[in-house]
Design an enzyme around this catalytic site. Structure first.
Site, short mmCIF file in Angstrom:
data_model
loop_
_atom_site.label_atom_id
_atom_site.label_comp_id
_atom_site.label_asym_id
_atom_site.label_seq_id
_atom_site.Cartn_x
_atom_site.Cartn_y
_atom_site.Cartn_z
CG ASP A 75 -5.29 1.97 3.12
OD1 ASP A 75 -4.18 2.45 3.33
OD2 ASP A 75 -5.61 0.82 3.48
CD GLU A 140 -0.99 -0.21 7.55
OE1 GLU A 140 -0.28 -0.82 8.35
OE2 GLU A 140 -2.11 0.24 7.88
#
Ligand SMILES: [Zn+2]
Length: 385
Positions: A75, A140
């Site tokens: 991400d 994250e």
């Protein structure tokens, strides 16, 4: 796609617009690269009320121990104003030997390098004396609730152990190879409410103003030296980050005043001891000021330090062998998913140069991608030697 070439892999990953919590094809791409190499790939989606569902991946080559794991995230943070980018953020264009794109350094570049390094090792040696695994999350940069922490729980539930872990976050401040992270400070946030009594500003004796009391407590918090640092860590520091008084009228003394502070603490402390210390300081300051307070804490990760050993030695040797630099072993900076992994196995962090992370025009040098791949390859070799 040539799985031995980190540049092509990084470009393909950047072209998946995987802004948290979107998968956008990034994990599928990794799955399709690792399966032909002989990895057993697991994809799992985790959910929790009030948070978006997040896709994750765990892949392992080999059945034997030790199991050397590479951890990372696909991400990325939002691009900001797309027009401000000199090259489109998800186009992964190369200009003058530099690859541009969101995630180039944080941290699709490092994922590409590790996959290429593993592929090269397997082509050269045909196998590994142990196992290599990848733990890749899509959560994250977001709340970090349905990501690494839950994958680790999933691994524990099926009795799968990690023996050592490299997190591929960008760790180098100036040049590739100048810093390896071997620990992180803990982070704790305190929320303080001072209760008073609402009243007319012209009749203060009939009210109780909480604001000067809050100011007194914050003054004590900010001016007290918590410690002088330790051999391995910077001094513990406290920052007041929010002060708020829910009041809309200039002639009304408010009933309540609030503040939030964040503390980054070193290895003189643990989560319970730092909390007790902060509570005592606030309570003493509150009683000096005659304040009635409420104080709550939440933490986002305890302090940890990875002792020198095979993992740190292998990475240091690999960095030195490829770049000629002796990396600084540091515990500086903010938290990362290493905070979850440290409870399972020794963990260190090493990746690209972090100068442009989360910025417009995030980029990395093609040479750095090539060098990081060679470093990871040599690190794998050192670790299993
Ligand atoms: Zn990152």
């Amino acid at each position: 796609m040539d799985v031995h070439d980190p540049v092509t892999l990084a470009q393909a990953l950047i072209r998946c617009p995987s802004v948290t919590p979107k998968e956008a094809g990034a994990l599928l791409l990794i799955e399709n690269l690792l399966e032909p190499l002989g990895f057993e790939v697991h994809r799992m989606t985790f959910s929790e009320p009030g948070t978006p569902d997040v896709e994750n991946l765990y892949a392992r080559f080999g059945q034997q121990r030790p199991n050397l794991c590479f951890a990372g995230h696909t991400d990325v943070v939002p691009v900001g104003k797309e027009d401000d980018w000199k090259l489109p953020p998800f186009a992964a264009k190369i200009q003058d030997g530099v690859l541009y794109g969101r995630g180039a350094v944080d941290m699709k570049g490092a994922i590409a390098c590790f996959i290429a390094a593993t592929a090269r090792t397997l082509s050269k040696r045909g196998g590994i004396r142990g196992s290599v695994s990848l733990l890749i999350t899509g959560d994250e940069e977001g709340p970090s609730i349905n990501g690494t922490a839950k994958v680790l729980q999933w691994l524990s539930d099926r009795d799968e152990r990690l023996d050592a872990c490299i997190v591929g976050e960008p760790t180098c401040p100036d040049e590739l190879g100048d810093m390896v992270k071997i620990g992180r400070r803990g982070s704790i946030t305190g929320q303080l409410v001072v209760h008073g009594k609402q009243g007319h500003a012209a009749y203060p004796h009939q009210a109780d103003n909480p604001i000067p009391k809050l100011v007194h407590i914050l003054g004590n918090l900010s001016s007290t030296t918590i410690d002088e640092g330790s051999d391995r860590f910077e001094p513990t520091r406290l920052q007041t980050t929010i002060v708020s008084v829910p009041n809309t009228a200039a002639n009304v003394i408010p009933a309540e005043a609030r503040a939030t502070f964040n503390v980054r603490y070193n290895d003189h402390w643990s989560r319970p001891t730092i909390e007790t210390w902060l509570r005592d300081l606030c309570t003493t300051a509150a009683s000096e000021a005659g304040a009635s307070i409420e104080l709550t804490f939440h933490g986002t990760g305890d302090v940890f330090f990875t002792q020198p050993g095979p993992l740190v030695d292998a990475m240091t040797a690999a960095v030195h062998g490829v770049t000629g630099k002796v990396p600084k072993l540091s515990t500086s900076g903010g938290t990362s998913d290493a905070r979850f992994i440290q409870a399972h196995c020794p963990v260190i962090e090493f990746g690209l140069v972090n100068r442009t992370i989360h910025q417009i025009d995030e980029h990395c040098a093609i040479d750095d991608l090539q060098q990081l791949t060679t470093i990871y390859e040599s690190m794998i070799e050192e670790y299993f030697a």
